[in-house]
Design a protein around this motif. Sequence first.
Motif, PDB file in Angstrom:
ATOM      1  N   THR A  64      41.084  51.795  49.502  1.00  0.00           N
ATOM      2  CA  THR A  64      42.346  51.648  50.318  1.00  0.00           C
ATOM      3  C   THR A  64      43.568  51.710  49.326  1.00  0.00           C
ATOM      4  OG1 THR A  64      41.274  50.003  51.994  1.00  0.00           O
ATOM      5  CG2 THR A  64      43.618  49.993  51.912  1.00  0.00           C
ATOM      6  N   VAL A  65      43.580  51.193  48.265  1.00  0.00           N
ATOM      7  CA  VAL A  65      44.613  51.143  47.400  1.00  0.00           C
ATOM      8  C   VAL A  65      44.752  52.714  46.728  1.00  0.00           C
ATOM      9  CG1 VAL A  65      45.323  50.668  45.127  1.00  0.00           C
ATOM     10  CG2 VAL A  65      44.308  48.970  46.334  1.00  0.00           C
ATOM     11  N   VAL A  66      43.781  53.264  46.516  1.00  0.00           N
ATOM     12  CA  VAL A  66      43.700  54.883  46.149  1.00  0.00           C
ATOM     13  C   VAL A  66      44.237  55.630  47.350  1.00  0.00           C
ATOM     14  CG1 VAL A  66      42.339  56.839  45.675  1.00  0.00           C
ATOM     15  CG2 VAL A  66      41.816  54.648  44.624  1.00  0.00           C
ATOM     16  N   GLY A  75      27.576  42.135  49.399  1.00  0.00           N
ATOM     17  CA  GLY A  75      28.841  41.975  50.018  1.00  0.00           C
ATOM     18  C   GLY A  75      30.257  41.972  49.343  1.00  0.00           C
ATOM     19  N   SER A  76      29.884  41.536  47.837  1.00  0.00           N
ATOM     20  CA  SER A  76      31.144  41.807  46.773  1.00  0.00           C
ATOM     21  C   SER A  76      31.437  43.078  46.550  1.00  0.00           C
ATOM     22  CB  SER A  76      30.719  40.684  45.857  1.00  0.00           C
ATOM     23  OG  SER A  76      30.622  39.499  46.073  1.00  0.00           O
ATOM     24  N   GLY A  77      30.212  43.794  46.458  1.00  0.00           N
ATOM     25  CA  GLY A  77      30.422  45.296  45.784  1.00  0.00           C
ATOM     26  C   GLY A  77      31.108  46.056  47.094  1.00  0.00           C
ATOM     27  N   VAL A  78      30.705  45.954  48.394  1.00  0.00           N
ATOM     28  CA  VAL A  78      31.164  46.669  49.358  1.00  0.00           C
ATOM     29  C   VAL A  78      32.704  46.272  49.695  1.00  0.00           C
ATOM     30  CG1 VAL A  78      30.975  46.888  51.997  1.00  0.00           C
ATOM     31  CG2 VAL A  78      28.936  46.927  50.632  1.00  0.00           C
ATOM     32  N   ALA A  79      32.912  44.996  49.676  1.00  0.00           N
ATOM     33  CA  ALA A  79      34.442  44.423  49.824  1.00  0.00           C
ATOM     34  C   ALA A  79      35.193  45.157  48.542  1.00  0.00           C
ATOM     35  CB  ALA A  79      34.592  43.054  49.744  1.00  0.00           C
ATOM     36  N   GLY A  80      34.705  45.126  47.377  1.00  0.00           N
ATOM     37  CA  GLY A  80      35.391  45.793  46.157  1.00  0.00           C
ATOM     38  C   GLY A  80      35.792  47.146  46.459  1.00  0.00           C
ATOM     39  N   GLY A  81      34.620  47.876  46.962  1.00  0.00           N
ATOM     40  CA  GLY A  81      34.687  49.461  47.060  1.00  0.00           C
ATOM     41  C   GLY A  81      35.869  49.651  48.172  1.00  0.00           C
ATOM     42  N   VAL A  82      35.727  48.988  49.339  1.00  0.00           N
ATOM     43  CA  VAL A  82      36.667  48.988  50.395  1.00  0.00           C
ATOM     44  C   VAL A  82      38.220  48.944  50.025  1.00  0.00           C
ATOM     45  CG1 VAL A  82      37.426  48.373  52.751  1.00  0.00           C
ATOM     46  CG2 VAL A  82      34.904  48.689  52.177  1.00  0.00           C
TER      47      VAL A  82
END
Length: 259
Positions: A248-250, A237-244
């Motif tokens: 979004t920032v990019v 979950g932490s990996g997915v949230a970090g990727g999203v």
Amino acid sequence: MKTLENSFICGTLAFGFYLPLWAASLETITVPEQLKSAVAKVLVSTTSCSVTCGLGFKVEELCQVAPNGERSHCTFRKSDCLTSWICGLLHFTVPIGRPFELSCLTSEMIGVGSQAFIFTWRLARGIITTDDTLFKAFKTPSFVIKLSPAKESDAGTYRCDVQLMKTFKLVKRIYFGLRVIPSNLVDLNFEKSLTWEQKLAANEKEGNQQNGTSVIVQWHHQSWQRRALLVFLIGIGSGVAGGVLVGTVVYFLLQARKK
């Protein structure tokens, strides 16, 4: 009235006697020059006694101390010490026929030399006690009593008094409570003395303990598996949230650059 006058006269005479002494104490004392530069050898430290009862030893440090407090030429010496001469009662249980020894000297006292002491043994046969009125003389010249082998008649309380040969000072008193029992009591088989019902109850208790242990081990194993799964899910979950979040920032940065 005469009593008051006598008291006043005595007080006056006492004051007149101590007044010169008090005045003399106020005079300045002159220290000779030889004493100002004198060096004294002083005990600066010491260890505790090596034993809690009886004659032991301690290590002392001696140093030459100058008037300014500086230490030099320090040496160590071993000296005797005596915290308490009463050592209490020790209990022993010996099977019949087995050799046994009672010694009232410690290794520290043996190091001094057994010839420096006088030993007096007394025995209260058949009982364990510290009542000195129940003891009778037990003749032996040594600090060791050797029972080879031990007999049932040897049971009782042995008292040993240790005195210094030079001064006859009592430096140790110790009691030995000795029980001498038949050898078959030492190797008593407990399981053979149980009845059939007691053996059955003992087996059921042992089985319950083993089952309880297995249940606890299984519960710990399952708990560990649940914790591992939870940690795995949290990591995903932490990996997915970090990727999203990074995506979004990019995206917003690219849109801002196009504008």
